[in-house]
Design an enzyme around this catalytic site. Structure first.
Site, PDB file in Angstrom:
ATOM      1  CG  ASP A 526      53.033  15.646  15.841  1.00  0.00           C
ATOM      2  OD1 ASP A 526      53.935  15.588  15.729  1.00  0.00           O
ATOM      3  OD2 ASP A 526      51.880  14.671  17.202  1.00  0.00           O
ATOM      4  CG  ASP A 553      57.551  12.743  12.801  1.00  0.00           C
ATOM      5  OD1 ASP A 553      58.959  12.968  12.613  1.00  0.00           O
ATOM      6  OD2 ASP A 553      57.383  13.110  14.400  1.00  0.00           O
TER       7      ASP A 553
END
Length: 699
Positions: A526, A553
């Site tokens: 992230d 991600d």
């Protein structure tokens, strides 16, 4: 990010670096000024030490503040890329006297040539000074009978969208008249783009005497004995990019490249038309100790299309030779080098090059013709606050400088952060728009803001955990704000803290019209979160010439985001394994999601270990319609052959994931598991489609 994502406070050796970018293929994006009103008095609201700098009162058109790609975009020799006269006034000229007045001035200018200007005497070369953009107004800007000269040390110059022609004196190999279109002797950081240069007495372009950090792109060079000569030096120091040029009906120097340390030639079209009086003697020539990389260029009808001295090194990849004869050479004993270690770029397919350049090279009617070309452009003051950890600035911490910005400010405030490491959390609140966080060093690596919070960590006051957005090292929550020329890192050590949620954001944006330019964003899971202020609000982010690292991600959120001409680096997990997802969009239905355009995706990870993305439906939200498009980019071998993945029980095939014209070991053909856009679909998924009515702006 993971399926248990938290959105609140609950758990859940390169010597150069590239800058700035492009709005559409072949037309590099220009970042425009956005200041509107000055602060009240000279002392303003920040005291007598506050510095004031000028910026345009209204947003200038993109071409007025354009910046280069290729080697001209690299930070070196004290110059951060090539952006010409962006910081000065925009003036329109129609006479030789005015053109010479502004081109030779000491201050920066964007000079719009809006007429045919005839040089007097014939062969005159205007001695251009540093920090200039000279651009033709549509197709009306023409220089007849002469050209431009850039002398020793002249730097940060853009010559664009002009027709430079007809200094020819009737002698084909003219030894008497040294009349060039553009001559550079010892200049650096120069961008020559979208010009039509033809029929001069000596050469069309001469890059001489150690001229370096030069990019020559999208030009038409024709009707000449000598097209493009490079060298006139024993030193091997120059770095030059030559791409997307249509060189036709020229005999020699196409180009001749002598003693160039790094010569990168790609997607050029060299054409010798049969049955004409002009016959090529050679095409691309690596001379002396040049080290050349020649990629995806198209050679039509040339004699000796590629020539190499025995002392030179020449690597060929992906070129096409049609109807050529004679020498076609490569090899050499020099060390191989990779242009992508210096700047990001992507290759057009070689078969497409002739049609692409016939339609796209040379002056464009859309350049130099928008609003903002008045000779009396009014200025508004930008306030600059300095930060230095050693106490030599106005503030010692970045957050202290942010705190000093008044609420609801209407003019840009640049927080100039001196080189150093700033271990702090920085938040630009929603009520402080027009803020720029900018490193003042020569490299984006010189200034680093770093911290190590993670989503699952308990806040110092015991009020709960940070949550994913709360873990950010830098949070930009205000519209029209920017981050430039620095590094933002989250250094949370996941290997030591497997007991807590490891989402650890480096940079969070949660606003509209955000520019991230020339930055490094470092993290693991992230890294870069891009959201909107509310689910029903628009949040656009434009990222250019930047580096983003991570593993899971690590480019995610519901914002409408463009990652343009940047490098995305894949990292191994905390335990040394290779597995991850580049993007995790949670796009609202009817909005654009994440666009990765003309970028590079690679990293020191295992082959076929990373997905390009997966579809994030926060909390099982069925109303979102996640979107990622990856186009015109180079994909490393780490990308899986089935590059999209389901998330949280939702099939990615029900959302919006696609590719277009990607290259590299990680690219692949269209299939049901690898959707590819058609040309028609791709025409509606370009940078401008993502940004809508917003032109990214610079302070």
């Amino acid at each position: 990010m993971s399926a248990r994502r938290s959105t609140g406070t609950a758990t859940g050796k390169p010597r150069h670096r590239k800058r700035r970018t492009a709005l559409a293929a072949g037309i590099p994006l220009a970042l425009t000024a956005a200041g509107t009103l000055a602060y009240g008095t000279d002392l303003g609201l920040f005291g007598a030490d506050a510095q004031h700098k000028a910026s345009a009162a209204t947003a200038a058109p993109a071409w007025a503040t354009a910046s280069a790609d290729g080697f001209a975009s690299v930070d070196a020799l004290g110059q951060n890329g090539t952006y010409g006269g962006r910081d000065g006034k925009t003036v329109t000229v129609k006479t030789l006297a005015d053109l010479e007045k502004y081109a030779t001035a000491g201050e920066p200018y964007v000079i719009v040539v809006a007429a045919t200007i005839t040089m007097d005497p014939v062969g005159k070369e205007i001695k251009v000074q540093s920090n200039k953009t000279i651009i033709g107004s549509g197709t009306s800007g023409q220089i007849v009978g002469g050209g431009f000269f850039l002398g020793q040390g002249v730097h940060n110059v853009i010559i664009r969208n002009l027709t430079i022609r007809d200094a020819y004196q009737g002698v084909w190999n003219d030894k008497e008249h040294d009349y060039d279109g553009i001559q550079m002797d010892g200049a650096h950081h120069v961008w020559i783009d979208h010009n039509d240069i033809r029929h001069m007495a000596d050469g069309l372009i001469d890059s001489r005497k150690d001229t370096t950090y030069l990019t020559v792109s999208w030009n038409r060079l024709s009707q000449e004995n000598k097209a493009f000569g490079i060298g006139w030096t024993d030193n091997v120091t120059a770095d030059i990019t030559i791409h997307h040029n249509w060189i036709r009906e020229t005999e020699q120097r196409n180009p001749s490249t002598d003693n160039v340390a790094h010569a990168h030639l790609y997607n050029n079209f060299l054409e010798d038309v049969a049955g004409t009086e002009i016959k090529s003697s050679y095409g691309n020539y690596a001379r002396g100790r040049t080290s050349m990389v020649l990629e995806n260029s198209y050679f039509q009808g040339l004699t000796n299309p590629v020539v190499r001295d025995t002392t030179a090194t020449l690597v060929q990849r992906g070129n096409v030779f049609s109807g050529t004869t004679g020498k076609n050479e490569s090899g050499g004993s020099g060390a191989a080098w990779d242009p992508k270690k210096y700047y990001a770029y992507s290759l057009d397919k070689t078969a497409d090059v002739p049609s692409l350049l016939k339609s796209g090279a040379g002056p464009r009617s859309t350049l130099g013709t928008a609003t903002g070309t008045s000779t009396d452009t009014t200025k508004a003051a930008t306030t600059t606050i300095t930060v230095a950890a050693d106490g030599t600035g106005q503030y010692r911490t970045v957050q202290a400088a942010v705190d000093a910005v008044p609420a609801n400010n209407t003019a840009r405030v640049v927080i100039s952060v001196k080189p150093g490491t700033y271990r702090e959390v920085v938040k630009v609140p929603a009520n402080k728009p027009h803020v720029t966080l900018q490193g003042s060093g020569g490299s984006r690596k010189d200034t680093t803001i770093v911290y190590g919070n993670a989503a699952g960590m308990t806040k110092p006051d015991g009020s709960g955990t940070y949550g994913t957005p709360g873990s950010a090292t830098v949070s930009v929550l205000s519209d029209d704000s920017q981050v430039r020329n620095l590094t933002v890192t989250n250094d949370f050590d996941e290997s030591r803290h497997q007991d807590i949620a490891g989402q650890a954001v480096a940079l969070l944006t949660q606003a509209d019209r955000i520019v991230l330019d020339g930055v490094i964003v470092n993290g693991d899971q992230d890294t870069l979160e891009m959201e909107t202020a509310a689910k029903d609000k628009l949040g656009r982010v434009y990222i250019s010439n930047s580096y983003i690292t991570g593993n899971v991600d690590f480019i995610f959120g519901r914002a409408t985001a463009v990652v343009d001409k940047s490098v995305i680096t894949l990292k191994k997990r905390w335990n040394g394994t290779s597995a991850g997802y580049v993007t995790a969009p949670s796009t609202a239905a009817g909005r654009k999601g994440i666009l990765i355009n003309r970028s590079t995706v690679n990293g020191d990870v295992s082959s076929a270990s990373f997905f390009l993305g997966r579809n994030w439906h926060p909390g099982g939200d069925t109303t979102v319609d996640p979107q990622t498009t990856v186009r015109d980019s180079s994909l490393g071998a780490a990308i899986k052959s089935t590059p999209w993945s389901d998330m949280g029980g939702f099939s990615w095939k029900d959302d919006r994931f696609a590719e277009y014209r990607n290259t590299g070991a990680g690219s692949g053909a269209a299939s049901s598991d690898r959707p590819q856009l058609t040309d028609t679909q791709a025409a509606g998924q370009e940078v401008a489609d993502w940004l809508g009515d917003w032109t990214p702006s610079a302070s």
